[in-house]
Design an enzyme around this catalytic site. Structure first.
Site, PDB file in Angstrom:
ATOM      1  N   GLY A 292       0.829  -1.249   0.112  1.00 13.38           N
ATOM      2  CA  GLY A 292       0.031  -0.059  -0.085  1.00 13.38           C
ATOM      3  C   GLY A 292       0.937   1.182   0.022  1.00 13.38           C
ATOM      4  O   GLY A 292       1.103   2.120  -0.979  1.00 13.38           O
ATOM      5  N   ARG A 293       1.421   1.668   1.026  1.00 14.12           N
ATOM      6  CA  ARG A 293       2.295   2.591   1.315  1.00 14.12           C
ATOM      7  C   ARG A 293       3.254   2.850   0.339  1.00 14.12           C
ATOM      8  O   ARG A 293       3.485   3.840  -0.005  1.00 14.12           O
ATOM      9  CB  ARG A 293       2.890   2.683   2.706  1.00 14.12           C
ATOM     10  CG  ARG A 293       3.680   3.942   3.321  1.00 14.12           C
ATOM     11  CD  ARG A 293       4.559   3.655   4.622  1.00 14.12           C
ATOM     12  NE  ARG A 293       3.568   3.099   5.602  1.00 14.12           N
ATOM     13  CZ  ARG A 293       2.829   3.581   6.529  1.00 14.12           C
ATOM     14  NH1 ARG A 293       2.912   4.902   6.557  1.00 14.12           N
ATOM     15  NH2 ARG A 293       2.254   2.989   7.284  1.00 14.12           N
ATOM     16  N   ARG A 330      -1.835  11.661  10.527  1.00 15.74           N
ATOM     17  CA  ARG A 330      -0.847  10.737  10.805  1.00 15.74           C
ATOM     18  C   ARG A 330       0.113  11.538  12.116  1.00 15.74           C
ATOM     19  O   ARG A 330       0.834  10.612  12.619  1.00 15.74           O
ATOM     20  CB  ARG A 330      -0.008  10.402   9.644  1.00 15.74           C
ATOM     21  CG  ARG A 330      -0.813   9.430   8.870  1.00 15.74           C
ATOM     22  CD  ARG A 330       0.013   9.042   7.755  1.00 15.74           C
ATOM     23  NE  ARG A 330       0.964   7.917   8.148  1.00 15.74           N
ATOM     24  CZ  ARG A 330       2.385   7.936   8.374  1.00 15.74           C
ATOM     25  NH1 ARG A 330       2.540   9.253   8.016  1.00 15.74           N
ATOM     26  NH2 ARG A 330       3.231   7.069   9.057  1.00 15.74           N
ATOM     27  N   CYS A 361      -8.705  23.319  16.169  1.00 14.02           N
ATOM     28  CA  CYS A 361      -8.643  23.652  17.211  1.00 14.02           C
ATOM     29  C   CYS A 361      -7.963  22.701  18.364  1.00 14.02           C
ATOM     30  O   CYS A 361      -8.766  22.126  19.128  1.00 14.02           O
ATOM     31  CB  CYS A 361     -10.011  24.097  17.637  1.00 14.02           C
ATOM     32  SG  CYS A 361     -10.326  25.744  16.690  1.00 14.02           S
ATOM     33  N   GLU A 362      -6.858  22.283  18.074  1.00 16.46           N
ATOM     34  CA  GLU A 362      -5.992  21.461  19.039  1.00 16.46           C
ATOM     35  C   GLU A 362      -4.733  21.706  19.159  1.00 16.46           C
ATOM     36  O   GLU A 362      -4.051  21.974  18.323  1.00 16.46           O
ATOM     37  CB  GLU A 362      -6.143  20.018  18.451  1.00 16.46           C
ATOM     38  CG  GLU A 362      -7.635  19.105  17.931  1.00 16.46           C
ATOM     39  CD  GLU A 362      -8.145  18.464  19.039  1.00 16.46           C
ATOM     40  OE1 GLU A 362      -7.443  18.019  19.957  1.00 16.46           O
ATOM     41  OE2 GLU A 362      -9.431  18.391  19.228  1.00 16.46           O
ATOM     42  N   TYR A 390      -2.380   7.043   3.577  1.00 17.09           N
ATOM     43  CA  TYR A 390      -3.028   7.231   4.902  1.00 17.09           C
ATOM     44  C   TYR A 390      -3.137   8.603   4.907  1.00 17.09           C
ATOM     45  O   TYR A 390      -3.081   9.068   6.264  1.00 17.09           O
ATOM     46  CB  TYR A 390      -2.235   6.499   5.846  1.00 17.09           C
ATOM     47  CG  TYR A 390      -2.137   5.187   5.431  1.00 17.09           C
ATOM     48  CD1 TYR A 390      -2.974   4.133   5.430  1.00 17.09           C
ATOM     49  CD2 TYR A 390      -0.648   4.386   5.304  1.00 17.09           C
ATOM     50  CE1 TYR A 390      -2.952   2.866   5.087  1.00 17.09           C
ATOM     51  CE2 TYR A 390      -0.646   3.090   4.893  1.00 17.09           C
ATOM     52  CZ  TYR A 390      -1.733   2.424   4.803  1.00 17.09           C
ATOM     53  OH  TYR A 390      -1.511   0.965   4.622  1.00 17.09           O
TER      54      TYR A 390
HETATM   55  C1  LIG Z   1      -2.737  -2.098   5.918  1.00 13.85           C
HETATM   56  C2  LIG Z   1      -2.532  -3.245   5.260  1.00 13.85           C
HETATM   57  C3  LIG Z   1      -1.874  -3.674   3.937  1.00 13.85           C
HETATM   58  C4  LIG Z   1      -0.955  -2.464   3.336  1.00 13.85           C
HETATM   59  O1  LIG Z   1       0.140  -2.249   4.271  1.00 13.85           O
HETATM   60  P1  LIG Z   1       1.325  -1.201   3.810  1.00 13.85           P
HETATM   61  O2  LIG Z   1       2.084  -0.903   5.027  1.00 13.85           O
HETATM   62  O3  LIG Z   1       0.759   0.153   3.386  1.00 13.85           O
HETATM   63  O4  LIG Z   1       1.926  -1.834   2.696  1.00 13.85           O
HETATM   64  C5  LIG Z   1      -1.624  -4.894   3.414  1.00 13.85           C
HETATM   65  N1  LIG Z   1      -2.318  -5.909   3.738  1.00 13.85           N
HETATM   66  C6  LIG Z   1      -3.175  -5.644   4.961  1.00 13.85           C
HETATM   67  C7  LIG Z   1      -4.130  -6.896   5.606  1.00 13.85           C
HETATM   68  C8  LIG Z   1      -3.341  -4.592   5.571  1.00 13.85           C
HETATM   69  O5  LIG Z   1      -3.955  -4.627   6.613  1.00 13.85           O
END
Ligand SMILES: *Cc1c(COP(=O)(O)O)cnc(C)c1O
Length: 445
Positions: A292-293, A330, A361-362, A390
């Site tokens: 993902g990231r 984050r 306001c934090e 994210y």
């Molecule tokens: C969040 C998540 C990912 C992606 O994680 P990254 O660190 O963004 O690569 C993949 N699989 C599962 C099951 C997740 O919960």
């Protein structure tokens, strides 16, 4: 300072992303603005596909939609030949709306509702990653009512906890996700799944954490998981045909983070999996990864306009921008650190040290502590890097701030892929009971 993706500094001293002048983007679309670098997203998706094609051809790359998901992002992932991991009915709906091939969708989640499971069955998603026995039994019931088989993976908690630079092995792991290995729950779940008629157990899944830069934690995970696979083969005569190692590869937010490439990651896990399988005389399973990231993170930049500037003599200079924890929670959630520069004065020497505050306001609504920049002036455009993962997906309307727009930039073109929310959007879902209604109200009942 490190620039990311297609970023460069133009002759006018402005930051360019995807061939677009960031100052012009801010002018045209307003701020705060998320800017996504399409070429960088595609480069990273391709890197995953390629390193696995070369080192482990029987593999699938499944993009973790929770990182950054919009209809356009689904289209890019499909064009790049990636699958999609979704964790809710809303993410699944987005994928379906984008026309994403549902056989390449994996449904995750530790508390999928019956309605979400029904939706997944209705649309014939490729795999459901079952997290617990309640879900396993529910799924059998729903699938048998339809008289259609459903292919699943079981989520296993391998007892490897990854930290940014290393890992710890824990015995009985304390996690809300999945079936523990050490306590025998994972094996029991496999046994139960094998008794079911409409649930077809294809393989196992694990995910050990996120923003991982120490590849040793993946080595240990592979060892632990393959030991388990060997045990299941010996004791239950069940063969794991598909093994998902989840996501987790980290990115370089600041110079403190080590640079670990997708190529290094892919080569390492492919080789480790092959050598462990050989050691244990196991057939190679299909390998699944769920990044993902490491696909979206470095491709995103958030543009803000600098507003008020407050210097507390001898202490700190607060530079406030027109966004904050609403568009990037984050920092408040995880003490995340970011790098940034002034997009309209990117060539000027960084002679000042300031802290970037949000407008919520934090007191905790800070984006960056101690950033080196040229002395900021109100009206400057601040570009915060690595906000592709994210950020948009975690954005909220806290303080009733409308969520920013998202533009996709490539080769000098910028396309809007998410519109900026308006004030009307903020009251769109409000309703007012008749006893509270008033003629003065500006919203329709
Ligand atoms: C969040 C998540 C990912 C992606 O994680 P990254 O660190 O963004 O690569 C993949 N699989 C599962 C099951 C997740 O919960």
């Amino acid at each position: 300072m490190k620039l990311y993706g297609t970023m460069e500094i133009g002759p006018n001293g402005h930051l360019y992303i995807g061939g677009c002048d960031a100052v012009e983007l801010a002018k045209q679309w307003g701020t705060p603005l998320y800017v996504m670098d399409e070429a960088e997203i595609r480069r990273r998706a391709k890197a995953y596909k390629q390193v696995l094609a070369e080192n482990y051809p029987d593999s699938r790359v499944i993009y973790a939609g929770k990182t950054f998901m919009t209809t356009a992002m689904c289209r890019i992932m499909e064009e790049e030949g990636l699958g999609l991991d979704v964790v809710s009915g809303g993410e699944l709906y987005t994928a379906i709306a984008a026309g994403f091939p549902t056989e390449n969708i994996y449904l995750h989640g530790n508390n999928k509702s019956e309605a979400e499971l029904e939706m997944a069955l209705e649309h014939r998603v490729g795999r459901i990653v079952v997290d617990n026995l309640y879900e396993l039994e529910t799924l059998e019931r729903l699938a048998s009512a339809r008289k259609e088989k459903v292919q699943i993976l079981l989520r296993v908690t391998p007892g490897v906890e990854a930290h940014t630079h290393s890992y710890i092995r824990t015995g009985q792991i304390d996690s809300k996700f999945g079936f523990g290995l050490e306590n025998g729950l994972a094996k029991e779940a496999v046994e139960r799944a094998l008794q079911l008629q409409y649930v077809e157990l294809i393989g196992l899944h694990c995910h050990i954490g996120s923003q991982i830069l120490g590849l040793d934690s993946f080595d240990v995970t592979i060892e632990v998981m393959l030991d388990f696979v060997a045990k299941l083969k010996a004791e239950l005569k069940w063969e794991c045909r598909e093994l998902s190692l989840g996501g987790g590869l980290g990115i370089r937010y600041t110079a403190k983070d080590e640079e670990v490439s997708i190529e290094e990651f892919g080569t390492r896990i492919a080789n480790k999996l092959k050598s462990e399988a050989e050691k244990l005389s196991l057939d190679l399973p299909t390998l699944v990864v769920e990044p993902g990231r490491s696909i979206a993170g470095e491709a995103g930049t958030t543009l803000y306009t600098v507003g008020s500037i407050k210097e507390i003599p001898g202490i700190r200079k607060y530079v406030a921008v027109d966004g904050g924890m609403g568009d990037n929670p984050r920092v408040a959630l995880y003490q995340a650190e970011y790098q940034a520069l002034l997009a309209n004065r990117a060539n000027e020497p960084a002679t000042d040290v300031v802290s970037i505050a949000g407008k919520c306001c934090e007191s905790g609504d800070m984006l960056i502590w101690d950033l080196k920049v040229p002395e900021p002036k109100s009206g400057d455009i601040l570009a915060v890097f690595c906000t592709g993962a994210y950020n948009y997906s975690m954005a909220s309307n806290y303080n009733r701030l409308p969520r920013p727009a998202v533009v996709l930039v490539k080769d000098g073109n910028a396309d809007l892929i998410v519109k900026r929310e308006t004030y009307e959007d903020l009251v769109r879902l409000d309703t007012v009971p008749a006893r509270l209604a008033s003629k003065k109200m500006k919203i329709a009942l």
